[in-house]
Design an enzyme around this catalytic site. Structure first.
Site, PDB file in Angstrom:
ATOM      1  N   ASP A  56       0.847  -1.209   0.000  1.00 18.45           N
ATOM      2  CA  ASP A  56       0.000   0.000   0.000  1.00 18.45           C
ATOM      3  C   ASP A  56       0.877   1.251   0.000  1.00 18.45           C
ATOM      4  OD1 ASP A  56       0.889  -0.085   2.615  1.00 18.45           O
ATOM      5  OD2 ASP A  56      -1.096   0.164   3.530  1.00 18.45           O
ATOM      6  N   SER A  57       2.212   1.049   0.009  1.00 23.27           N
ATOM      7  CA  SER A  57       3.142   2.156  -0.229  1.00 23.27           C
ATOM      8  C   SER A  57       2.880   2.776  -1.600  1.00 23.27           C
ATOM      9  CB  SER A  57       4.589   1.654  -0.156  1.00 23.27           C
ATOM     10  OG  SER A  57       4.760   0.505  -0.955  1.00 23.27           O
ATOM     11  N   ASP A  95      -1.021  -6.278  -0.417  1.00 18.92           N
ATOM     12  CA  ASP A  95      -1.223  -5.610   0.871  1.00 18.92           C
ATOM     13  C   ASP A  95      -2.710  -5.305   1.066  1.00 18.92           C
ATOM     14  OD1 ASP A  95       0.147  -4.789   3.088  1.00 18.92           O
ATOM     15  OD2 ASP A  95       1.125  -3.078   2.111  1.00 18.92           O
ATOM     16  N   LYS A 125      -1.104  -9.422   2.907  1.00 17.15           N
ATOM     17  CA  LYS A 125      -0.376  -8.922   4.079  1.00 17.15           C
ATOM     18  C   LYS A 125      -1.256  -7.933   4.813  1.00 17.15           C
ATOM     19  CE  LYS A 125       3.078  -5.710   3.877  1.00 17.15           C
ATOM     20  NZ  LYS A 125       2.528  -4.659   4.754  1.00 17.15           N
ATOM     21  N   GLU A 127      -1.363  -5.309   8.556  1.00 20.75           N
ATOM     22  CA  GLU A 127      -0.571  -4.717   9.638  1.00 20.75           C
ATOM     23  C   GLU A 127      -1.215  -4.956  10.998  1.00 20.75           C
ATOM     24  OE1 GLU A 127       0.168  -0.559   8.861  1.00 20.75           O
ATOM     25  OE2 GLU A 127       0.993  -0.971   6.866  1.00 20.75           O
ATOM     26  N   GLU A 194       9.193  -4.072  10.851  1.00 21.25           N
ATOM     27  CA  GLU A 194       9.579  -2.756  10.307  1.00 21.25           C
ATOM     28  C   GLU A 194      10.010  -1.797  11.415  1.00 21.25           C
ATOM     29  OE1 GLU A 194       6.917  -0.940   7.473  1.00 21.25           O
ATOM     30  OE2 GLU A 194       8.055   0.939   7.470  1.00 21.25           O
TER      31      GLU A 194
HETATM   32  O1  KIV Z   1       3.470  -1.094   1.693  1.00 24.62           O
HETATM   33  C1  KIV Z   1       4.631  -1.532   1.658  1.00 24.62           C
HETATM   34  O2  KIV Z   1       5.373  -1.340   0.690  1.00 24.62           O
HETATM   35  C2  KIV Z   1       5.092  -2.283   2.815  1.00 24.62           C
HETATM   36  C3  KIV Z   1       6.533  -2.669   2.863  1.00 24.62           C
HETATM   37  C4  KIV Z   1       7.401  -1.499   2.997  1.00 24.62           C
HETATM   38  C5  KIV Z   1       6.798  -3.683   3.910  1.00 24.62           C
HETATM   39  O3  KIV Z   1       4.338  -2.565   3.680  1.00 24.62           O
END
Ligand code: KIV
Length: 276
Positions: A56-57, A95, A125, A127, A194
């Site tokens: 989600d970056s 994510d 993934k 959080e 992280e």
């Molecule tokens: O969103 C993302 O790119 C991430 C990574 C930096 C682990 O969660």
């Protein structure tokens, strides 16, 4: 310490949960990198990256937001589809964006199913630690592998009061440790650590049976993850934990300037670039 070449690390076929578990067992670190489109996914897959994360970056590096909070589930489904088309070997993990799993486990399962069914991801993934353990359990029960993410969790920017290193001091260490253990107990196949001190990264890596994937968590983790724009030098800033392996931003700028110059001066197109 023996050196593993990229070629020998990438000789195996499609990366599965089993291959990653084997890498932990054999103490051979694996590589994780973010990707958001077909072209880079293909380049990274062919280069031997083991896991491509549609992070989600993308809210920061693709959409230009200050945080990851505005990213929608539709956004991640879309980018996951693009990445999946470029991949033959790597595992693709999507994510779960803010709002797609916080309302409750049922909602979370529905979101995870979309990422697999419509996006084509092999895993998702999310959080959080103990607080999302039940959610992880429910998604895993729906036959969708889950990667956890503890320590500095960017979706918690407001309660954390900014992007701060986590796990400092006894209380902080215990919190991250408990979160990592909770994620493992809930059935996650791996966990991102992280923004935590290196020695805590080592301690958690030694305690967990599942692979740890570090970003700003030191060299002892079972794997490392970076955001592709950081690795390639496409961002203006370089945080401490990032190693920039190329300067594509400067190269792209140079190329664009040269193009502008040649267009203005009628040097492009030249003889070689025209049809007769
Ligand atoms: O969103 C993302 O790119 C991430 C990574 C930096 C682990 O969660």
């Amino acid at each position: 310490m023996s050196t593993v070449t990229t070629a020998s690390a990438s000789r195996e076929h499609r990366i599965t949960l089993r291959s990653l578990a084997n890498r932990k067992r054999k103490a051979i670190p694996f590589s994780v990198l973010t990707a958001y489109d077909f072209t880079f996914a293909r380049i990274f897959d062919e280069a031997g990256i083991d896991v491509l994360l549609v992070g989600d970056s993308l809210g920061n590096v693709v959409q230009g937001h200050d945080t990851t909070l505005p990213v929608t589930l539709d956004d991640v489904v879309y980018h996951t589809r693009l990445v999946v088309r470029g991949v033959r070997r790597a595992m693709v993990v999507a994510d779960m964006p803010f709002g797609s799993y916080q309302v409750g486990p049922e909602d979370a399962v529905r979101s995870a199913i979309r990422l697999v069914k419509e996006g084509g991801a092999q895993a998702v993934k999310l959080e959080g630690g103990a607080i999302v353990a039940d959610t992880i359990r429910r998604i895993v029960a729906a036959q969708i592998p889950v990667m956890g993410h503890v320590g500095l969790t960017p979706q918690s920017i407001h309660p954390m009061g900014g992007y701060r290193v986590q796990g400092r001091g006894e209380e902080g260490r215990a919190q991250v440790r408990e979160d990592a253990l909770a994620v493992e107990a809930a059935g996650a196949f791996a966990v991102v650590l992280e923004g935590i001190p290196q020695d805590l990264g080592r301690e958690i890596t030694e305690r967990l049976a599942i692979p740890t994937i570090g970003i700003g968590a030191g060299v002892h983790c079972d794997a490392q993850v970076l955001v592709m724009h950081d690795l390639l030098g496409l961002n203006d800033t370089t945080p401490t934990f990032v190693k920039q392996y190329a300067s594509l931003g400067a190269e792209a700028s140079k190329a664009a300037r040269a193009y502008v110059d040649e267009v203005v001066n009628r040097k492009f197109p030249a003889e070689a670039h025209v049809y007769r």
